[in-house]
Design an enzyme around this catalytic site. Structure first.
Site, PDB file in Angstrom:
ATOM      1  CG  ASN A  74     -41.125  -9.017  -2.183  1.00  0.00           C
ATOM      2  OD1 ASN A  74     -42.115  -9.486  -1.617  1.00  0.00           O
ATOM      3  ND2 ASN A  74     -40.656  -7.807  -1.888  1.00  0.00           N
ATOM      4  CE1 TYR A 102     -50.603  -6.141  -6.126  1.00  0.00           C
ATOM      5  CE2 TYR A 102     -52.584  -7.306  -5.455  1.00  0.00           C
ATOM      6  CZ  TYR A 102     -51.232  -7.038  -5.294  1.00  0.00           C
ATOM      7  OH  TYR A 102     -50.535  -7.687  -4.284  1.00  0.00           O
ATOM      8  CE  LYS A 126     -48.788  -9.121  -6.892  1.00  0.00           C
ATOM      9  NZ  LYS A 126     -47.321  -9.183  -6.754  1.00  0.00           N
TER      10      LYS A 126
END
Ligand code: NAP
Length: 265
Positions: free
Chosen positions: A94, A159, A163
Site C-alpha cells: 500500500n 507517479y 502505477k
C-alpha cells in the site's frame, strides 16, 4: 453461505500507519487476522494503531520501520515479522507517495523517489513475502495502484508511470506465482480523501471535486479496505492477476458534456 474469515491469517500492510493503509489494517484485524503495520516516518501513528487494534479486535498486532524502497530494510522488516507475528499469508503493498511537477523541471532524484516507493517497493516486499508463502501453502498479494495506472495526468508523470508499471507487475507476478497457490491482485482507487490529497481537494473545493465523480462522492478509506478483506479471503479464491477499480466511475468520466435530450415527462 461463506463469510469473510481471516482468523489465523498473518498480514503485513506497507504504509499501514495512516490513510488507506491504516483502514486496511483495521479491517484485516476485524476479520480476525494478525497484523504487522509497516511505517517509514510515522512511528507514533503506527504505535497508536497497534494499540487500537489489540484492544478493539483482540488480534496480535505489531509495527516496524522500513523504507520499502530499501532492500536491506525490507529484509529486516520481514525477519521482524517472522519473529513477532509469524509466517506471512497476506501482503498488502500500500505504501505510496507522489509529488506534482512539470516533466521538464523534474530532476532524476524526484523521478527515482516516486518510482522507487510505488514500484520497486512492491517488488522487494513481494519477493520476501512470496519466498515465505511458497513454503507455507500459499498466500495473497494485493497491490494498491491507482486509476492513474490507466489515466494519464499532468504533473504526475512519475507517479502514473510507476502505477502503470505496478499494474503490469501484478499481472506478471500472478503468472509466476499461481502454481505456488499465491494470488496477486491490483486494486486501483480513484479519489479517496486522505493526507495525500486533502489539500488538493480543499483547493479545488469538495463540491466541485464531487461533481466530477459520477457517483457524486469522494471515496472513503473503507471503500478500499472492504475490497481488500474480500480479496484476501477464500471467497476470492479464483480472482487472480486482475485489477479492480474503486472510483465511483470517476475514470470513465472523461467526456464531461451531456448530449442527451431532456427527460420526457
Ligand atoms: P497517505 O495517507 O499519504 O499514506 C501514504 C502511506 O505511505 C503512509 O503511511 C507512508 O508512511 C507510506 N509511505 C510513503 N513512503 C514510504 C516508504 N518509502 N516506505 C514505507 N512507507 C512509505 O496516502 P494514502 O492516500 O493512504 O495512499 C495509500 C496508497 O493508496 C498509495 O499507494 C497511493 O498511491 C494509493 N492511492 C491513493 C489515492 C487517494 O486518493 N488517496 C488514490 C489512488 C491510489 P509514513 O507516513 O510512515 O512515511
Amino acid at each position: 453461505m461463506k463469510t469473510i474469515d481471516l482468523k489465523g491469517k498473518k498480514a503485513l500492510v506497507t504504509g499501514g500507519s495512516q490513510g488507506i493503509g491504516a483502514e486496511i489494517c483495521r479491517h484485516l484485524a476485524a476479520c480476525g487476522a494478525d497484523v504487522f503495520v509497516n511505517y517509514n516516518r510515522s512511528k507514533e501513528k503506527a504505535e497508536v494503531l497497534v494499540e487500537e487494534i489489540r484492544k478493539a479486535y483482540k488480534t496480535n498486532a505489531t509495527c516496524g520501520k522500513a523504507n520499502v524502497a530499501n532492500a536491506t530494510e525490507v529484509k529486516a522488516m520481514f525477519l521482524q515479522m517472522d519473529k513477532e507475528i509469524g509466517n506471512i499469508d497476506i501482503l498488502v503493498n500500500n505504501a505510496g507517495f507522489e509529488t506534482v511537477n512539470h516533466v521538464l523541471d523534474m530532476e532524476e532524484e524526484e523521478w527515482d523517489s516516486v518510482v522507487n516507493v510505488n514500484l520497486k517497493g512492491p517488488f522487494l516486499c513481494s519477493k520476501e513475502a512470496a519466498r515465505r508463502m511458497e513454503n507455507h501453502g500459499g498466500g495473497v498479494i494485493i497491490n494498491i495502484s491507482s486509476i492513474h495506472d490507466a489515466v494519464p495526468r499532468k504533473g504526475l508523470i512519475h507517479y502514473c508511470s510507476a502505477k502503470a508499471g505496478l499494474k503490469m507487475f501484478s499481472k506478471c507476478l500472478s503468472l509466476e506465482l499461481a502454481d505456488k497457490k499465491i494470488r496477486v491482485v491490483s486494486i486501483a482507487p480513484g479519489a479517496i480523501e486522505t493526507n495525500m490529497n486533502r489539500e488538493e481537494i480543499a483547493r479545488f473545493g469538495k463540491d466541485k471535486f464531487e461533481k466530477w465523480i459520477p457517483q457524486g462522492r469522494i471515496g472513503e478509506v473503507s471503500d478500499v479496505a472492504n475490497t481488500v478483506v474480500f480479496l484476501a479471503s477464500d471467497l476470492a479464491d479464483y480472482i487472480n492477476g486482475t485489477d479492480i477499480y474503486i472510483d465511483g466511475a470517476y475514470m470513465n468520466h472523461t467526456i464531461q458534456y451531456d448530449p442527451r435530450p431532456p427527460r420526457k415527462e
